[in-house]
Design a protein around this motif. Sequence first.
Motif, PDB file in Angstrom:
ATOM      1  N   THR A  51    -100.779  30.278 -70.390  1.00  0.00           N
ATOM      2  CA  THR A  51    -101.793  29.687 -69.519  1.00  0.00           C
ATOM      3  C   THR A  51    -103.029  30.567 -69.408  1.00  0.00           C
ATOM      4  N   SER A  52    -102.822  31.882 -69.177  1.00  0.00           N
ATOM      5  CA  SER A  52    -103.970  32.763 -68.916  1.00  0.00           C
ATOM      6  C   SER A  52    -104.700  33.180 -70.187  1.00  0.00           C
ATOM      7  N   SER A  53    -103.965  33.482 -71.263  1.00  0.00           N
ATOM      8  CA  SER A  53    -104.592  34.010 -72.473  1.00  0.00           C
ATOM      9  C   SER A  53    -104.845  32.943 -73.538  1.00  0.00           C
ATOM     10  N   PHE A  54    -103.887  32.042 -73.738  1.00  0.00           N
ATOM     11  CA  PHE A  54    -104.030  31.045 -74.803  1.00  0.00           C
ATOM     12  C   PHE A  54    -104.928  29.890 -74.359  1.00  0.00           C
ATOM     13  N   PHE A  55    -104.666  29.352 -73.155  1.00  0.00           N
ATOM     14  CA  PHE A  55    -105.472  28.227 -72.660  1.00  0.00           C
ATOM     15  C   PHE A  55    -106.636  28.679 -71.772  1.00  0.00           C
ATOM     16  N   LYS A  56    -106.675  29.973 -71.379  1.00  0.00           N
ATOM     17  CA  LYS A  56    -107.763  30.530 -70.558  1.00  0.00           C
ATOM     18  C   LYS A  56    -107.887  29.801 -69.216  1.00  0.00           C
ATOM     19  N   LEU A  57    -106.748  29.585 -68.554  1.00  0.00           N
ATOM     20  CA  LEU A  57    -106.742  28.868 -67.285  1.00  0.00           C
ATOM     21  C   LEU A  57    -106.209  29.774 -66.176  1.00  0.00           C
ATOM     22  N   SER A  58    -106.170  29.238 -64.939  1.00  0.00           N
ATOM     23  CA  SER A  58    -105.910  30.039 -63.745  1.00  0.00           C
ATOM     24  C   SER A  58    -104.433  30.069 -63.351  1.00  0.00           C
TER      25      SER A  58
ATOM     26  N   VAL B 138    -106.840  24.019 -76.085  1.00  0.00           N
ATOM     27  CA  VAL B 138    -107.827  23.252 -75.320  1.00  0.00           C
ATOM     28  C   VAL B 138    -107.127  22.650 -74.109  1.00  0.00           C
ATOM     29  N   PHE B 139    -107.902  22.079 -73.191  1.00  0.00           N
ATOM     30  CA  PHE B 139    -107.308  21.554 -71.968  1.00  0.00           C
ATOM     31  C   PHE B 139    -106.303  20.439 -72.247  1.00  0.00           C
ATOM     32  N   THR B 140    -106.626  19.580 -73.230  1.00  0.00           N
ATOM     33  CA  THR B 140    -105.672  18.531 -73.610  1.00  0.00           C
ATOM     34  C   THR B 140    -104.373  19.143 -74.123  1.00  0.00           C
ATOM     35  N   GLY B 141    -104.518  20.241 -74.854  1.00  0.00           N
ATOM     36  CA  GLY B 141    -103.335  20.952 -75.346  1.00  0.00           C
ATOM     37  C   GLY B 141    -102.491  21.481 -74.215  1.00  0.00           C
ATOM     38  N   TRP B 142    -103.166  21.962 -73.142  1.00  0.00           N
ATOM     39  CA  TRP B 142    -102.424  22.449 -71.975  1.00  0.00           C
ATOM     40  C   TRP B 142    -101.644  21.311 -71.316  1.00  0.00           C
ATOM     41  N   ILE B 143    -102.241  20.117 -71.257  1.00  0.00           N
ATOM     42  CA  ILE B 143    -101.551  18.962 -70.675  1.00  0.00           C
ATOM     43  C   ILE B 143    -100.298  18.637 -71.495  1.00  0.00           C
TER      44      ILE B 143
END
Length: 403
Positions: free
Chosen positions: A245-252, A307-312
């Motif tokens: 989440t933090s490094s691959f998708f760059k999210l919180s 990407v965000f879609t990938g995170w979903i």
Amino acid sequence: MLQNKGWKKTFFIIAFGQAVSLIGSSAVQFAMIWWLAERTSSPVMMGLAGVVAFLPMTFLSPFAGVAADRYDRKAISIISDMSMGILALLYAVILYFMDIPIWTVLAVLCARGVGNTFQQPAIQSIIPQLVPPEQLVKANGWTQLMTSGSFILGPVIGAALYAAVPMYVILFTDVIGAAFASGALALVKVPRLPHKETEKTGFLTQFKEGIGVYREDRKLFMLVTAQALCMFFFAPLSTFYPLMTSSFFKLSAFHGSVVEMGFAAGMMVTALLFGSVLKVKRKIGVSYAGLFGIGITSAVCGLVPPVFTGWIIFTVTCSFMGAFGNVHTIPMTAYMQETIAPEKMGRAFSLLGLIGSLSMPAGLLVGSPIAEKIGVHAWFFISGVGILLIAGVIVVINWLRRL
């Protein structure tokens, strides 16, 4: 064993207490791991955290299993829970008065591992003392349902507290949970097993008797072998979730908690089904199906784009991974509780924990450098392929033996 109508009340008091404790523990665990992820951004450091958390189980599981079969399981569970609560309280006080280096988190995770090592086989051995054999699948389904709910609430609480308050405040959720679980267990009566023969034998003899449980049951031995080999790939993934989440998708941290919630939600759905409508006759076969499901979902997680879609997609796939995890563990646990003699139950479950504790550090020691070099997503894919190959080979071996 209590095989009357009163077993449900006793069982649910214990299970609910453990669920509340897990909420506190998972909140603290989430906050600590996320704290490490944000400050280090290192798969090696995350892997080290996983290793130190499981080292106590590696060295102490044989003693924990013998203790669960030889001494009062209820007392062992309460002492273990309260010890972890006191540890959290002491660490909170120290954090309040001074800044503490990162390595101290590793020390706390290691100490918590000691408590879990003794608590888990004791609790797992208590359940078949209270629940009729024909109700064990449902009971384990209900247990996992409450556990899954705890894993959903824990990360949410942990993420919210992490964003709002200092770490020493977050630690108090663990203190409250431990006190609640211990109090609930203290309220109920757990029948004590006779230990006359056990008390005459030494530790080594008792430990060998625990190993003999698996030697005597070929089907269980092969399933445990498959699980051990698969855990080499699968166990490190829980440590790498925050980095995905933090490094691959760059999210919180919030997005990290959603992933954890998705995994727990999948666990909850299957636990609800096992606890209500599903009737499992071929427990070993269903458990293998769970391993195949874990392999497929893990491989898919390693193929998603950053990407965000990938995170979903990653989050949804993790929910299926959690579901398949219960498809594997619930029938297997029920099979063990049905077939293993009560006086050997603690040693059998502690050996299972020992196998898992050996797989986790081994997987982290191999997987962490690989994830550091080519990315954490690559280890998800490698793990999926490895699990599918191992489960497939074991199933083929079992099929050939029956010919």
